[in-house]
Write a protein that holds these residues in place. Sequence first.
Motif, PDB file in Angstrom:
ATOM      1  N   ARG A   1     -14.488 -18.198  20.285  1.00 33.06           N
ATOM      2  CA  ARG A   1     -15.429 -16.897  19.876  1.00 33.06           C
ATOM      3  C   ARG A   1     -15.643 -16.264  20.988  1.00 33.06           C
ATOM      4  NH1 ARG A   1     -20.175 -18.418  16.673  1.00 33.06           N
ATOM      5  NH2 ARG A   1     -20.455 -15.987  16.167  1.00 33.06           N
ATOM      6  N   ALA A   2     -16.031 -17.008  22.270  1.00 31.95           N
ATOM      7  CA  ALA A   2     -16.431 -16.127  23.604  1.00 31.95           C
ATOM      8  C   ALA A   2     -15.350 -15.642  24.204  1.00 31.95           C
ATOM      9  CB  ALA A   2     -16.881 -17.299  24.401  1.00 31.95           C
ATOM     10  N   LEU A   3     -13.945 -16.015  23.927  1.00 29.24           N
ATOM     11  CA  LEU A   3     -12.849 -15.303  24.370  1.00 29.24           C
ATOM     12  C   LEU A   3     -12.702 -14.047  23.511  1.00 29.24           C
ATOM     13  CD1 LEU A   3     -10.645 -15.394  26.257  1.00 29.24           C
ATOM     14  CD2 LEU A   3      -9.172 -16.586  24.681  1.00 29.24           C
ATOM     15  N   GLU A   4     -12.884 -14.102  22.278  1.00 30.36           N
ATOM     16  CA  GLU A   4     -12.661 -12.782  21.639  1.00 30.36           C
ATOM     17  C   GLU A   4     -13.804 -11.866  21.872  1.00 30.36           C
ATOM     18  OE1 GLU A   4     -13.320 -14.010  17.557  1.00 30.36           O
ATOM     19  OE2 GLU A   4     -11.422 -15.251  17.436  1.00 30.36           O
ATOM     20  N   LYS A   5     -15.077 -12.069  22.242  1.00 31.16           N
ATOM     21  CA  LYS A   5     -15.944 -11.207  22.664  1.00 31.16           C
ATOM     22  C   LYS A   5     -15.466 -10.607  24.208  1.00 31.16           C
ATOM     23  CE  LYS A   5     -19.119 -11.018  19.582  1.00 31.16           C
ATOM     24  NZ  LYS A   5     -19.481  -9.939  18.919  1.00 31.16           N
ATOM     25  N   PHE A   6     -15.161 -11.562  25.098  1.00 29.82           N
ATOM     26  CA  PHE A   6     -14.743 -10.994  26.238  1.00 29.82           C
ATOM     27  C   PHE A   6     -13.598 -10.151  26.317  1.00 29.82           C
ATOM     28  CE2 PHE A   6     -16.802 -15.107  28.067  1.00 29.82           C
ATOM     29  CZ  PHE A   6     -17.844 -14.444  28.219  1.00 29.82           C
ATOM     30  N   MET A   7     -12.642 -10.211  25.371  1.00 28.09           N
ATOM     31  CA  MET A   7     -11.431  -9.330  25.043  1.00 28.09           C
ATOM     32  C   MET A   7     -11.904  -8.094  24.653  1.00 28.09           C
ATOM     33  SD  MET A   7      -8.888 -10.519  26.626  1.00 28.09           S
ATOM     34  CE  MET A   7      -8.059 -12.470  27.089  1.00 28.09           C
ATOM     35  N   GLU A   8     -12.814  -8.102  23.443  1.00 28.36           N
ATOM     36  CA  GLU A   8     -13.529  -6.955  22.990  1.00 28.36           C
ATOM     37  C   GLU A   8     -14.117  -6.408  24.040  1.00 28.36           C
ATOM     38  OE1 GLU A   8     -16.746  -5.977  19.470  1.00 28.36           O
ATOM     39  OE2 GLU A   8     -15.966  -8.109  19.697  1.00 28.36           O
ATOM     40  N   ALA A   9     -14.703  -6.863  25.173  1.00 31.55           N
ATOM     41  CA  ALA A   9     -15.830  -5.960  26.045  1.00 31.55           C
ATOM     42  C   ALA A   9     -14.759  -5.223  26.644  1.00 31.55           C
ATOM     43  CB  ALA A   9     -16.578  -7.107  26.768  1.00 31.55           C
ATOM     44  N   LEU A  10     -13.491  -5.796  26.867  1.00 32.55           N
ATOM     45  CA  LEU A  10     -12.401  -5.103  27.870  1.00 32.55           C
ATOM     46  C   LEU A  10     -12.279  -3.620  27.518  1.00 32.55           C
ATOM     47  CD1 LEU A  10     -10.144  -7.999  29.086  1.00 32.55           C
ATOM     48  CD2 LEU A  10     -11.927  -6.788  30.545  1.00 32.55           C
ATOM     49  N   LYS A  11     -12.233  -3.768  25.963  1.00 31.57           N
ATOM     50  CA  LYS A  11     -11.883  -2.421  25.469  1.00 31.57           C
ATOM     51  C   LYS A  11     -12.372  -1.070  25.869  1.00 31.57           C
ATOM     52  CE  LYS A  11      -9.816  -4.922  21.302  1.00 31.57           C
ATOM     53  NZ  LYS A  11      -9.791  -5.119  20.072  1.00 31.57           N
ATOM     54  N   PRO A  12     -13.680  -1.015  25.736  1.00 28.87           N
ATOM     55  CA  PRO A  12     -14.433   0.169  26.085  1.00 28.87           C
ATOM     56  C   PRO A  12     -14.552   0.366  27.378  1.00 28.87           C
ATOM     57  CG  PRO A  12     -15.888  -1.473  25.500  1.00 28.87           C
ATOM     58  CD  PRO A  12     -14.694  -2.105  25.309  1.00 28.87           C
ATOM     59  N   LEU A  13     -14.158  -0.537  28.258  1.00 35.15           N
ATOM     60  CA  LEU A  13     -14.066  -0.340  29.981  1.00 35.15           C
ATOM     61  C   LEU A  13     -12.707   0.322  30.219  1.00 35.15           C
ATOM     62  CD1 LEU A  13     -15.825  -3.407  31.135  1.00 35.15           C
ATOM     63  CD2 LEU A  13     -16.651  -0.775  31.011  1.00 35.15           C
ATOM     64  N   LYS A  14     -11.618   0.558  29.445  1.00 38.31           N
ATOM     65  CA  LYS A  14     -10.224   1.017  29.816  1.00 38.31           C
ATOM     66  C   LYS A  14     -10.562   2.299  30.557  1.00 38.31           C
ATOM     67  CE  LYS A  14      -7.491  -1.695  26.795  1.00 38.31           C
ATOM     68  NZ  LYS A  14      -6.527  -1.600  25.561  1.00 38.31           N
ATOM     69  N   VAL A  15     -11.393   3.166  30.052  1.00 41.08           N
ATOM     70  CA  VAL A  15     -11.372   4.496  30.728  1.00 41.08           C
ATOM     71  C   VAL A  15     -12.614   4.492  31.968  1.00 41.08           C
ATOM     72  CG1 VAL A  15     -10.928   5.605  28.611  1.00 41.08           C
ATOM     73  CG2 VAL A  15     -13.473   5.276  29.244  1.00 41.08           C
ATOM     74  N   LEU A  16     -13.049   3.368  32.192  1.00 41.64           N
ATOM     75  CA  LEU A  16     -14.038   3.294  33.126  1.00 41.64           C
ATOM     76  C   LEU A  16     -13.438   3.060  34.620  1.00 41.64           C
ATOM     77  CD1 LEU A  16     -17.263   2.034  31.300  1.00 41.64           C
ATOM     78  CD2 LEU A  16     -16.819   4.411  32.085  1.00 41.64           C
ATOM     79  N   ALA A  17     -14.412   2.894  35.526  1.00 37.59           N
ATOM     80  CA  ALA A  17     -13.732   2.339  37.019  1.00 37.59           C
ATOM     81  C   ALA A  17     -13.464   1.042  36.998  1.00 37.59           C
ATOM     82  CB  ALA A  17     -15.031   2.618  38.009  1.00 37.59           C
ATOM     83  N   ARG A  18     -12.528   0.667  37.686  1.00 36.93           N
ATOM     84  CA  ARG A  18     -11.959  -0.477  37.629  1.00 36.93           C
ATOM     85  C   ARG A  18     -12.935  -1.698  38.074  1.00 36.93           C
ATOM     86  NH1 ARG A  18      -9.007  -2.885  42.090  1.00 36.93           N
ATOM     87  NH2 ARG A  18      -7.495  -4.485  41.545  1.00 36.93           N
TER      88      ARG A  18
END
Length: 309
Positions: free
Chosen positions: A134-151
């Motif tokens: 479940r933690a991994l699912e959350k971390f992967m989900e957290a990556l999505k909104p950051l795609k347009v932000l600074a690295r």
Amino acid sequence: MKGLYRIVFLFSILHLMGCSSAPNKPDEVVDKKNRAVEYAEYGNNYFNQGMYSQALNFFNLSLAYNGAVYNEVGMIQSYNSIGKVYIALDEMEKADESFLSALNIALLINDSELIAQSINNQGELLLKQKEYDRALEKFMEALKPLKVLAREKLSIIYHNIGIVYKRKNDPDTSLKYFEKALSINLGKKKHEEIASNYYMISSLYAEKGEYEIAYSFALKALGEDKKVENSLGIAKDFQALGIIMLKTGKEREAYDYFKNCYFVYKSMKNIYPNFVLAREIELCLSYLKPLQEKFKSTDSKNEPIESKE
């Protein structure tokens, strides 16, 4: 003349009325926001000293001042800080509620960075509870909104994903994510984050039995933690170096590292008496005490060791 005096008198009254009016609204908003920031800083200071009850009080005050002017960004940050305190206090249900409150507001204002931060915190809570999938699912989900932000915003999440894969016994994938995080942090010279990356990479190599590489990364972690005076990190680095020396049969070197680890923990307790370090100190002593029996006669700086804080 009387007419002129009346006009002058009227203008004087209007001027006085203007001067005695209520404070300017924008100034009030700025004042409350500043108070919120100030209380958040106090909260962070107490949190870093392990004084969690005091930290919680100040984070709640920060939330109140942000809420008084409905400063959404400040409210999200307050809720996330409160959630981290609850994790430290082992009150997981309250932590979850705080992170969910932060996320809901972040979604309402559609702030990608704060959405990712709040989801990442939910993942850290699940990681603490050993719910790795479940933690991994959350971390992967957290990556999505950051795609347009600074690295550089991705490094913490990459590091957390690395931890999950390490716990799931997938060292190769774990190393890949730690190296991703490290690459970002090196570019931004984030020394404490770099130290954390090095420390985890060292532990991966130690688990694989590649102790020479593990030792070099643990030394790098120690150097980075020293740059920012990260006491807890320094102590853990010394302990990691001691364990690696034990694994390679270098007991005298291991003894010195464990002594340094214990000394840092003891110093921290002198500075911050409320800091909860019982587990850390006991673990350090479990390595140190057997070696002290062996080397105390040749140790010119031998000090009595106590097992209790």
